[in-house]
Write a protein that holds these residues in place. Structure first.
Motif, PDB file in Angstrom:
ATOM      1  N   UNK A 221       0.867  -1.257  -0.077  1.00 44.27           N
ATOM      2  CA  UNK A 221      -0.078  -0.082  -0.027  1.00 44.27           C
ATOM      3  C   UNK A 221       1.006   1.221  -0.103  1.00 44.27           C
ATOM      4  N   UNK A 222       2.046   1.065   0.843  1.00 47.65           N
ATOM      5  CA  UNK A 222       2.968   2.274   0.864  1.00 47.65           C
ATOM      6  C   UNK A 222       3.558   2.686  -0.662  1.00 47.65           C
ATOM      7  N   UNK A 223       3.939   1.613  -1.420  1.00 48.74           N
ATOM      8  CA  UNK A 223       4.272   2.032  -2.960  1.00 48.74           C
ATOM      9  C   UNK A 223       3.215   2.473  -3.582  1.00 48.74           C
ATOM     10  N   UNK A 224       1.730   2.193  -3.559  1.00 45.70           N
ATOM     11  CA  UNK A 224       0.772   2.626  -4.209  1.00 45.70           C
ATOM     12  C   UNK A 224       0.429   4.058  -3.758  1.00 45.70           C
TER      13      UNK A 224
ATOM     14  N   UNK B 158       0.788   7.295  -6.121  1.00 46.73           N
ATOM     15  CA  UNK B 158      -0.199   8.308  -6.350  1.00 46.73           C
ATOM     16  C   UNK B 158       0.437   9.728  -6.379  1.00 46.73           C
ATOM     17  N   UNK B 159       1.135  10.144  -5.081  1.00 49.67           N
ATOM     18  CA  UNK B 159       1.406  11.498  -5.027  1.00 49.67           C
ATOM     19  C   UNK B 159       2.320  11.718  -6.135  1.00 49.67           C
TER      20      UNK B 159
ATOM     21  N   UNK C 204      -5.631   4.290  -9.420  1.00 44.10           N
ATOM     22  CA  UNK C 204      -4.706   4.518  -8.135  1.00 44.10           C
ATOM     23  C   UNK C 204      -5.530   4.468  -7.108  1.00 44.10           C
ATOM     24  N   UNK C 205      -6.447   5.460  -6.880  1.00 43.48           N
ATOM     25  CA  UNK C 205      -7.490   5.472  -5.538  1.00 43.48           C
ATOM     26  C   UNK C 205      -8.304   4.151  -5.388  1.00 43.48           C
ATOM     27  N   UNK C 206      -8.778   3.829  -6.521  1.00 40.67           N
ATOM     28  CA  UNK C 206      -9.599   2.295  -6.252  1.00 40.67           C
ATOM     29  C   UNK C 206      -8.507   1.291  -5.902  1.00 40.67           C
TER      30      UNK C 206
ATOM     31  N   UNK D 145      -2.643  -6.719  -4.897  1.00 43.45           N
ATOM     32  CA  UNK D 145      -1.427  -7.651  -5.460  1.00 43.45           C
ATOM     33  C   UNK D 145      -1.339  -7.481  -6.817  1.00 43.45           C
ATOM     34  N   UNK D 146      -2.700  -7.714  -7.368  1.00 44.19           N
ATOM     35  CA  UNK D 146      -2.931  -7.876  -9.236  1.00 44.19           C
ATOM     36  C   UNK D 146      -3.043  -6.448  -9.631  1.00 44.19           C
TER      37      UNK D 146
END
Length: 190
Positions: free
Chosen positions: A5-8, A12-13, A100-102, A112-113
């Motif tokens: 989640x941190x990577x996403x 995102x930012x 990305x938000x979803x 994961x996918x």
């Protein structure tokens, strides 16, 4: 193989900043600039949709048949194709942000996918921008509309940075997904 989640969140930012570059290059009429030499300073800025002159402090639609901008074969068609490419890129960038938000709001298994979809949208965001940049570079080098002394300006540079960053994010996200271990792997009992 999983993307955390941190990577996403970081992606995102970074992509929000990248998308701001895309929107700025789309809206700002500074793709190409021509500055007249001394003693009469006049700056002409060519944007995707407008031409602005500093001497008269007014902007007009560009390219336009009314002003004779389309006298050169294929010029207006190519210019409008570059404009359309940037609009398509802006739409695909918005879809990438929604994806990305979803992804960030979804469960761990879906996250994961989701990297395949997000990385694909990043690549799709970059392709029309690269096309628009290539068309503008072609017109800059081959069109008689632009005088000697015309140069690339801020919007062209922002577009170039934006599509390069999108490709970089797509590759980086794919590498993180392929090379990282599963987020919660099976631990055997002793």
């Amino acid at each position: 193989m999983a993307v955390s989640l941190l990577t996403y969140v970081i992606t995102f930012f970074v992509f929000i900043c990248n998308y701001a570059l895309t929107i700025t290059s789309l809206a700002l009429p500074k793709w190409l600039t021509f500055v007249t030499p001394v003693p009469f300073y006049m700056e002409t800025n060519y944007g995707l949709f407008r031409l602005c002159r500093s001497f008269t402090r007014e902007c007009r639609v560009f390219p336009s048949n009314d002003y004779g901008d389309c006298s050169e074969d294929g010029f207006c068609e190519l210019w409008r194709a570059a404009s359309a490419g940037m609009l398509v890129s802006a739409i695909l960038g918005a879809l990438a942000i929604v994806a990305l938000i979803g992804t960030m709001c979804s469960s761990r298994r879906k996250r994961a996918k989701a990297w395949v979809t997000v990385a694909g949208l990043f690549a799709l965001h970059a392709i029309p921008q690269a096309f628009s940049m290539g068309v503008m570079a072609y017109l800059f080098n081959h069109s008689a509309t632009f005088y000697m002394g015309t140069r690339y300006d801020v919007s062209f540079i922002l577009c170039t940075i934006s599509w390069c960053l999108s490709i970089f994010l797509a590759v980086l996200l794919s590498l993180i997904a392929v090379l990282s271990p599963p987020e919660y792997s099976y631990q055997p009992l002793n």
